[in-house]
Design an enzyme around this catalytic site. Sequence first.
Site, PDB file in Angstrom:
ATOM      1  N   LYS A 167       0.851  -1.183   0.000  1.00 31.92           N
ATOM      2  CA  LYS A 167       0.000   0.000   0.000  1.00 31.92           C
ATOM      3  C   LYS A 167       0.892   1.241   0.000  1.00 31.92           C
ATOM      4  CE  LYS A 167      -0.986   1.854   4.470  1.00 31.92           C
ATOM      5  NZ  LYS A 167      -1.882   2.197   5.529  1.00 31.92           N
ATOM      6  N   HIS A 209      -2.073  -5.411   5.114  1.00 32.38           N
ATOM      7  CA  HIS A 209      -1.570  -6.288   6.174  1.00 32.38           C
ATOM      8  C   HIS A 209      -2.622  -6.563   7.260  1.00 32.38           C
ATOM      9  CE1 HIS A 209      -0.592  -2.452   8.155  1.00 32.38           C
ATOM     10  NE2 HIS A 209      -0.784  -3.144   9.264  1.00 32.38           N
ATOM     11  N   LYS A 248      -3.869 -10.307   9.892  1.00 34.79           N
ATOM     12  CA  LYS A 248      -3.947 -10.425  11.357  1.00 34.79           C
ATOM     13  C   LYS A 248      -4.808 -11.620  11.724  1.00 34.79           C
ATOM     14  CE  LYS A 248      -3.467  -5.522  12.415  1.00 34.79           C
ATOM     15  NZ  LYS A 248      -2.440  -5.410  13.434  1.00 34.79           N
ATOM     16  N   HIS A 284      -7.886  -0.566   5.248  1.00 36.92           N
ATOM     17  CA  HIS A 284      -8.014  -1.454   6.409  1.00 36.92           C
ATOM     18  C   HIS A 284      -9.448  -1.515   6.953  1.00 36.92           C
ATOM     19  CE1 HIS A 284      -3.791  -1.282   6.144  1.00 36.92           C
ATOM     20  NE2 HIS A 284      -3.604  -0.200   6.848  1.00 36.92           N
ATOM     21  N   LYS A 312      -5.035   9.261  15.116  1.00 39.47           N
ATOM     22  CA  LYS A 312      -3.704   9.276  15.735  1.00 39.47           C
ATOM     23  C   LYS A 312      -3.782  10.028  17.055  1.00 39.47           C
ATOM     24  CE  LYS A 312      -1.602   7.831  11.924  1.00 39.47           C
ATOM     25  NZ  LYS A 312      -1.046   6.487  11.883  1.00 39.47           N
TER      26      LYS A 312
HETATM   27  P1  NAD Z   1      11.997   3.269   2.378  1.00 37.51           P
HETATM   28  O1  NAD Z   1      12.183   4.625   1.800  1.00 37.51           O
HETATM   29  O2  NAD Z   1      12.520   2.996   3.750  1.00 37.51           O
HETATM   30  O3  NAD Z   1      12.680   2.201   1.403  1.00 37.51           O
HETATM   31  C1  NAD Z   1      12.566   2.282   0.030  1.00 37.51           C
HETATM   32  C2  NAD Z   1      13.427   1.204  -0.615  1.00 37.51           C
HETATM   33  O4  NAD Z   1      13.304   1.341  -2.020  1.00 37.51           O
HETATM   34  C3  NAD Z   1      14.924   1.299  -0.306  1.00 37.51           C
HETATM   35  O5  NAD Z   1      15.434  -0.013  -0.214  1.00 37.51           O
HETATM   36  C4  NAD Z   1      15.483   1.978  -1.561  1.00 37.51           C
HETATM   37  O6  NAD Z   1      16.833   1.617  -1.833  1.00 37.51           O
HETATM   38  C5  NAD Z   1      14.592   1.393  -2.607  1.00 37.51           C
HETATM   39  N1  NAD Z   1      14.522   2.225  -3.800  1.00 37.51           N
HETATM   40  C6  NAD Z   1      14.181   3.540  -3.884  1.00 37.51           C
HETATM   41  N2  NAD Z   1      14.255   3.947  -5.172  1.00 37.51           N
HETATM   42  C7  NAD Z   1      14.660   2.881  -5.897  1.00 37.51           C
HETATM   43  C8  NAD Z   1      14.938   2.660  -7.255  1.00 37.51           C
HETATM   44  N3  NAD Z   1      14.810   3.638  -8.167  1.00 37.51           N
HETATM   45  N4  NAD Z   1      15.296   1.419  -7.625  1.00 37.51           N
HETATM   46  C9  NAD Z   1      15.431   0.411  -6.744  1.00 37.51           C
HETATM   47  N5  NAD Z   1      15.186   0.558  -5.440  1.00 37.51           N
HETATM   48  C10 NAD Z   1      14.824   1.779  -5.027  1.00 37.51           C
HETATM   49  O7  NAD Z   1      10.454   2.953   2.260  1.00 37.51           O
HETATM   50  P2  NAD Z   1       9.598   1.889   3.108  1.00 37.51           P
HETATM   51  O8  NAD Z   1       9.098   2.556   4.327  1.00 37.51           O
HETATM   52  O9  NAD Z   1      10.358   0.624   3.268  1.00 37.51           O
HETATM   53  O10 NAD Z   1       8.332   1.681   2.166  1.00 37.51           O
HETATM   54  C11 NAD Z   1       8.365   0.908   0.975  1.00 37.51           C
HETATM   55  C12 NAD Z   1       6.950   0.844   0.407  1.00 37.51           C
HETATM   56  O11 NAD Z   1       6.100   0.188   1.339  1.00 37.51           O
HETATM   57  C13 NAD Z   1       6.309   2.215   0.182  1.00 37.51           C
HETATM   58  O12 NAD Z   1       5.475   2.149  -0.945  1.00 37.51           O
HETATM   59  C14 NAD Z   1       5.476   2.439   1.424  1.00 37.51           C
HETATM   60  O13 NAD Z   1       4.371   3.276   1.180  1.00 37.51           O
HETATM   61  C15 NAD Z   1       5.021   1.024   1.701  1.00 37.51           C
HETATM   62  N6  NAD Z   1       4.674   0.782   3.104  1.00 37.51           N
HETATM   63  C16 NAD Z   1       5.600   0.974   4.092  1.00 37.51           C
HETATM   64  C17 NAD Z   1       5.262   0.705   5.403  1.00 37.51           C
HETATM   65  C18 NAD Z   1       6.260   0.879   6.527  1.00 37.51           C
HETATM   66  O14 NAD Z   1       5.919   0.546   7.652  1.00 37.51           O
HETATM   67  N7  NAD Z   1       7.471   1.337   6.275  1.00 37.51           N
HETATM   68  C19 NAD Z   1       3.983   0.259   5.726  1.00 37.51           C
HETATM   69  C20 NAD Z   1       3.057   0.062   4.704  1.00 37.51           C
HETATM   70  C21 NAD Z   1       3.430   0.317   3.398  1.00 37.51           C
END
Ligand code: NAD
Length: 484
Positions: free
Chosen positions: A148, A178, A182, A240, A331
Amino acid sequence: MVSRVIPVDPFDLVVFGGTGDLAQRKIIPGLYRRFLAGQIPPESTIIGAARSEMDDAGFQQLSREAIAEFVAKDKQEPEAIDAFVARLGYVAIDAKGEGGWDALKKRMREGVVRAFYLSVAPSLFGDIAERLHQYKITDPDSRIVVEKPFGRDLESARALNKVLAQHFDEAQIYRIDHYLGKETVQNLMAVRFANILFEPLWKSEYVDHVQITVAETVSVEGRGAYYDRAGAMRDMVQNHMMQLLCLIAMEPPYHFDPDAVRDEKLKVIRALDPVEPDDIVRGQYLAGNGQNSYLQDAENPASKTESYIAMKVNISNWRWKGTPFYLRTGKRLRARESEIAITFREPPHSIFDDAEGWRENVLVIRLQPNEGMDLMVMIKEPGPGGMRLAQVPLDMSFAEALGEEGADIPDAYERLIMDVIRGNQTLFMRGDEVEAAWAWTDPIIHGWEQRGEKPKSYDAGSSGPEDALMLMHRDGRRWREIRE
Ligand code: NAD
């Protein structure tokens, strides 16, 4: 009760964004826990793919640190960690460039399940899907998992669906919500469809209303910029909470089969009435206890984005006409608590004089904390004084009822990744389902934008804006308390 761990088939899982927050906090630790539980065959491989230059050893070290930080200490077994990280590899790839794809292809083995987890920004989904295809890294059985947010409105969700559909069949696409992973959320289906007890009462004739609450104590700090473009409606309700509502409201599917279940959920979304502006209360938290206000966290003093939303939702079908569903999420509220409460109607006639002691039957399904169920029933108040009534809970905590196994419930991500490998899409959103949810959400959001509506303020640590109380009071009902 002994839980059965059924190993999945050997797989090659590529985690795009493998160095990112989600991968390191949830995906890698979750995979380790499944490995420890004996569910992942030792010949499986997990390959991180991200932009940073790094070799296998570097990714293994990063993942060791993630396990040390995010896995419970009593599950950190040195031998298992060594065996697990030995299965990890890394390929440096820029999703928008041409480097690294051949190297990734060479890592793929024949005869094992291939899955590609896109833990990256949605703007990269198209580039990755395209290159996986172009470099012939996928096979017809490959799965693609996307995180998402799946779009920010109907138009962008359609565009994402289209991009994925160019290279993958719907049966290969796993859109993660996710919440659906659950334990308690899945239990909603078991409770509804494996018991005869509730089903005859599960309709507007007997259910007065349903409350769905997802309260958080955390602020948006750290992800203020992202959140300010989304708000509670896009971040929580469209996905969700909509999924929770569907599981409560849907008709029994003919079989516990991915499309049968998703067909029924889709029918619920399509039966949702448009929501009147008066049936929604939006809020923003104020500063308090030394913490920022929403406007400070969002770094946008003029923000009209909601960090809280409460709404009354009506479903126009035979089962639910006349039974409102009240949803609320926010929140910086009083407590972290998620629950669904199904409040039943009054008995048709009371034979007791003690009307005061009478309360409705309520079935409460607790998603967190302390996953379990309460059924509020009326009994005779013990002792002398005639027939006085009292309400007591029939309380079932899953952790208590299931003993140690119940306390060791797998994390949602673990379960969902194992479902991807098994090829089971039941707990993933189908493309038409996501689009239907946006089609319902879009006019609500456009309405706020057109009217320039600003959310009401609420105190940090409270249960939300005062107006949200009125949303229920005017219907002669009240929210359940968010307990500390
Ligand atoms: P983040 O910024 O921590 O990580 C992003 C990752 O993508 C890194 O590994 C980076 O190297 C890689 N990346 C960025 N640009 C790239 C490119 N051009 N080519 C290859 N790799 C590339 O982000 P995150 O928090 O891990 O989130 C990732 C996705 O999951 C997002 O779409 C976010 O909305 C979604 N998401 C995250 C969470 C969370 O808890 N962090 C929860 C739900 C959804």
